[in-house]
Design a protein around this motif. Structure first.
Motif, PDB file in Angstrom:
ATOM      1  N   PHE A 128       0.829  -1.209   0.000  1.00 53.64           N
ATOM      2  CA  PHE A 128       0.000   0.000   0.000  1.00 53.64           C
ATOM      3  C   PHE A 128       0.866   1.263   0.000  1.00 53.64           C
ATOM      4  CE2 PHE A 128      -3.096  -3.085   1.506  1.00 53.64           C
ATOM      5  CZ  PHE A 128      -4.258  -2.682   0.868  1.00 53.64           C
ATOM      6  N   TYR A 129       1.965   1.213   0.729  1.00 54.75           N
ATOM      7  CA  TYR A 129       2.820   2.398   0.832  1.00 54.75           C
ATOM      8  C   TYR A 129       3.533   2.691  -0.487  1.00 54.75           C
ATOM      9  CZ  TYR A 129       5.843   5.839   3.083  1.00 54.75           C
ATOM     10  OH  TYR A 129       6.481   7.012   3.446  1.00 54.75           O
ATOM     11  N   ALA A 130       3.698   1.681  -1.331  1.00 55.56           N
ATOM     12  CA  ALA A 130       4.347   1.893  -2.628  1.00 55.56           C
ATOM     13  C   ALA A 130       3.580   2.917  -3.461  1.00 55.56           C
ATOM     14  CB  ALA A 130       4.458   0.564  -3.379  1.00 55.56           C
ATOM     15  N   VAL A 131       2.270   2.915  -3.345  1.00 51.58           N
ATOM     16  CA  VAL A 131       1.452   3.896  -4.069  1.00 51.58           C
ATOM     17  C   VAL A 131       1.745   5.301  -3.557  1.00 51.58           C
ATOM     18  CG1 VAL A 131      -0.903   4.585  -4.645  1.00 51.58           C
ATOM     19  CG2 VAL A 131      -0.334   2.159  -4.439  1.00 51.58           C
TER      20      VAL A 131
ATOM     21  N   PHE B 232       9.900   3.552   3.329  1.00 53.60           N
ATOM     22  CA  PHE B 232       8.950   2.723   4.063  1.00 53.60           C
ATOM     23  C   PHE B 232       9.498   2.343   5.435  1.00 53.60           C
ATOM     24  CE2 PHE B 232       7.649  -1.610   5.271  1.00 53.60           C
ATOM     25  CZ  PHE B 232       6.288  -1.409   5.440  1.00 53.60           C
ATOM     26  N   GLU B 233      10.772   1.995   5.493  1.00 55.42           N
ATOM     27  CA  GLU B 233      11.364   1.564   6.759  1.00 55.42           C
ATOM     28  C   GLU B 233      11.308   2.677   7.805  1.00 55.42           C
ATOM     29  OE1 GLU B 233      12.653   1.179   3.819  1.00 55.42           O
ATOM     30  OE2 GLU B 233      12.596  -1.005   3.548  1.00 55.42           O
ATOM     31  N   ASP B 234      11.560   3.921   7.374  1.00 51.44           N
ATOM     32  CA  ASP B 234      11.516   5.050   8.311  1.00 51.44           C
ATOM     33  C   ASP B 234      10.092   5.289   8.805  1.00 51.44           C
ATOM     34  OD1 ASP B 234      14.183   5.246   7.797  1.00 51.44           O
ATOM     35  OD2 ASP B 234      14.048   7.077   6.584  1.00 51.44           O
ATOM     36  N   MET B 235       9.145   5.234   7.873  1.00 54.32           N
ATOM     37  CA  MET B 235       7.748   5.434   8.252  1.00 54.32           C
ATOM     38  C   MET B 235       7.295   4.360   9.234  1.00 54.32           C
ATOM     39  SD  MET B 235       4.431   4.179   7.790  1.00 54.32           S
ATOM     40  CE  MET B 235       4.587   3.102   6.359  1.00 54.32           C
ATOM     41  N   LEU B 236       7.603   3.110   8.919  1.00 53.75           N
ATOM     42  CA  LEU B 236       7.157   2.010   9.770  1.00 53.75           C
ATOM     43  C   LEU B 236       7.804   2.076  11.146  1.00 53.75           C
ATOM     44  CD1 LEU B 236       5.433  -0.524   9.943  1.00 53.75           C
ATOM     45  CD2 LEU B 236       7.394  -1.840   9.105  1.00 53.75           C
ATOM     46  N   CYS B 237       9.076   2.433  11.192  1.00 53.10           N
ATOM     47  CA  CYS B 237       9.765   2.548  12.481  1.00 53.10           C
ATOM     48  C   CYS B 237       9.106   3.613  13.351  1.00 53.10           C
ATOM     49  CB  CYS B 237      11.241   2.875  12.249  1.00 53.10           C
ATOM     50  SG  CYS B 237      12.211   3.003  13.772  1.00 53.10           S
TER      51      CYS B 237
ATOM     52  N   CYS C 290       5.822  12.032  -7.718  1.00 59.25           N
ATOM     53  CA  CYS C 290       5.101  12.815  -8.726  1.00 59.25           C
ATOM     54  C   CYS C 290       4.835  14.242  -8.248  1.00 59.25           C
ATOM     55  CB  CYS C 290       3.785  12.129  -9.083  1.00 59.25           C
ATOM     56  SG  CYS C 290       3.976  10.543  -9.925  1.00 59.25           S
ATOM     57  N   MET C 291       4.600  14.410  -6.946  1.00 58.28           N
ATOM     58  CA  MET C 291       4.268  15.723  -6.395  1.00 58.28           C
ATOM     59  C   MET C 291       5.500  16.496  -5.935  1.00 58.28           C
ATOM     60  SD  MET C 291       0.906  14.493  -4.211  1.00 58.28           S
ATOM     61  CE  MET C 291       0.524  16.126  -3.578  1.00 58.28           C
ATOM     62  N   GLY C 292       6.675  15.886  -6.057  1.00 57.34           N
ATOM     63  CA  GLY C 292       7.906  16.580  -5.698  1.00 57.34           C
ATOM     64  C   GLY C 292       8.165  16.682  -4.213  1.00 57.34           C
ATOM     65  N   HIS C 293       7.513  15.834  -3.410  1.00 57.84           N
ATOM     66  CA  HIS C 293       7.736  15.854  -1.968  1.00 57.84           C
ATOM     67  C   HIS C 293       8.993  15.053  -1.611  1.00 57.84           C
ATOM     68  CE1 HIS C 293       4.071  17.892  -0.818  1.00 57.84           C
ATOM     69  NE2 HIS C 293       3.352  17.064  -1.556  1.00 57.84           N
ATOM     70  N   GLU C 294       9.526  15.373  -0.456  1.00 61.08           N
ATOM     71  CA  GLU C 294      10.656  14.594   0.037  1.00 61.08           C
ATOM     72  C   GLU C 294      10.208  13.157   0.294  1.00 61.08           C
ATOM     73  OE1 GLU C 294      13.785  14.523   3.840  1.00 61.08           O
ATOM     74  OE2 GLU C 294      12.307  16.137   3.612  1.00 61.08           O
ATOM     75  N   ILE C 295      10.976  12.211  -0.205  1.00 63.14           N
ATOM     76  CA  ILE C 295      10.608  10.807  -0.089  1.00 63.14           C
ATOM     77  C   ILE C 295      10.876  10.304   1.331  1.00 63.14           C
ATOM     78  CG2 ILE C 295      11.001   8.483  -0.966  1.00 63.14           C
ATOM     79  CD1 ILE C 295       9.684  10.403  -2.942  1.00 63.14           C
ATOM     80  N   VAL C 296       9.860   9.695   1.924  1.00 66.00           N
ATOM     81  CA  VAL C 296      10.003   9.067   3.238  1.00 66.00           C
ATOM     82  C   VAL C 296      10.046   7.557   3.017  1.00 66.00           C
ATOM     83  CG1 VAL C 296       9.024   8.775   5.541  1.00 66.00           C
ATOM     84  CG2 VAL C 296       8.702  10.939   4.314  1.00 66.00           C
TER      85      VAL C 296
END
Length: 217
Positions: A77-80, A95-100, A87-93
């Motif tokens: 789900f997070y891949a989407v 998956f591992e950082d988000m989940l932690c 696409c929106m030019g945001h800083e990429i977070v």
């Protein structure tokens, strides 16, 4: 327990009603949302702190239906959301950082997977919905990432008991302001129309085409 009238005082939840309907009419199979479905979804989307919403989103992520959310399910789900960030030019977070971060907030009984009871802990009821936002609603997740501590304190101290109450009040005020703006715009159009009619009447009279006029003889 039964009340004095012999009826059941406990009201059934929307999920109970849906389950009863499915048992009576069979599985619901359609390509559209009914009004009841839409209301159920809106309640779940805007207030992720209540138990019904938690169970709704948990079921959406639990693809294999084993009652556990594993890394593979959440990553899919997070891949989407990662694609949308790019696409929106945001800083990429990652998956591992988000989940932690989410694991630190939710504090599950087992770090290898999440169960619905982990989200229903009293101490994390107000933050557990952030995981669902991270997987389904990028805008809300980014707002969570960039949240202002002062605004968060105001939010905790305001008059609203639930996120749904807060959303309903804000949206009602927005709709009221839009309606007021439309009414003011309509009044301005009416005044402009009246002024134009008055100007046309003055031009008509100045040409001697309106009102009484003397005969040429």
């Amino acid at each position: 327990e039964e009340g004095e009238g012999g009826g059941n005082d406990q009201q059934s939840s929307p999920t109970d009603d849906q389950q009863t309907q499915q048992q009576q009419n069979g599985p619901i199979n359609r390509d559209y949302l009914s009004y009841e479905d839409f209301i159920f979804f809106m309640l779940s989307e805007e207030d992720k702190a209540n138990e019904i919403s938690v169970r709704y989103w948990f079921t959406c992520i639990d693809v294999d239906g084993d009652g556990k959310l594993n890394n593979m399910e959440m990553r899919s789900f997070y891949a989407v959301q990662l694609h949308r960030m790019q696409c929106m030019g945001h800083e990429i977070v990652p998956f591992e950082d988000m989940l932690c971060q989410m694991i630190d907030m939710i504090k599950p009984g087992n770090n290898d997977y999440l169960v619905v009871e982990d989200f229903l802990q009293v101490e994390c009821a107000q933050v557990s919905g952030a995981l669902f936002d991270a997987l389904f609603n990028l805008n809300k997740y980014l707002q969570f990432e960039q949240r202002d501590p002062f605004m968060e304190r105001q939010k905790r101290e305001d008059e609203f008991e639930t996120d749904w109450d807060r959303f309903a009040c804000i949206d009602y005020n927005r709709l009221a302001m839009e309606e007021e703006a439309r009414e003011e715009e309509a009044m301005e159009i009416d005044w402009v129309t009246v002024d134009d009619e008055d100007d046309d009447g003055d031009d008509f009279n100045s040409l001697g085409l309106g009102g009484a006029s003397e005969a040429p003889f």
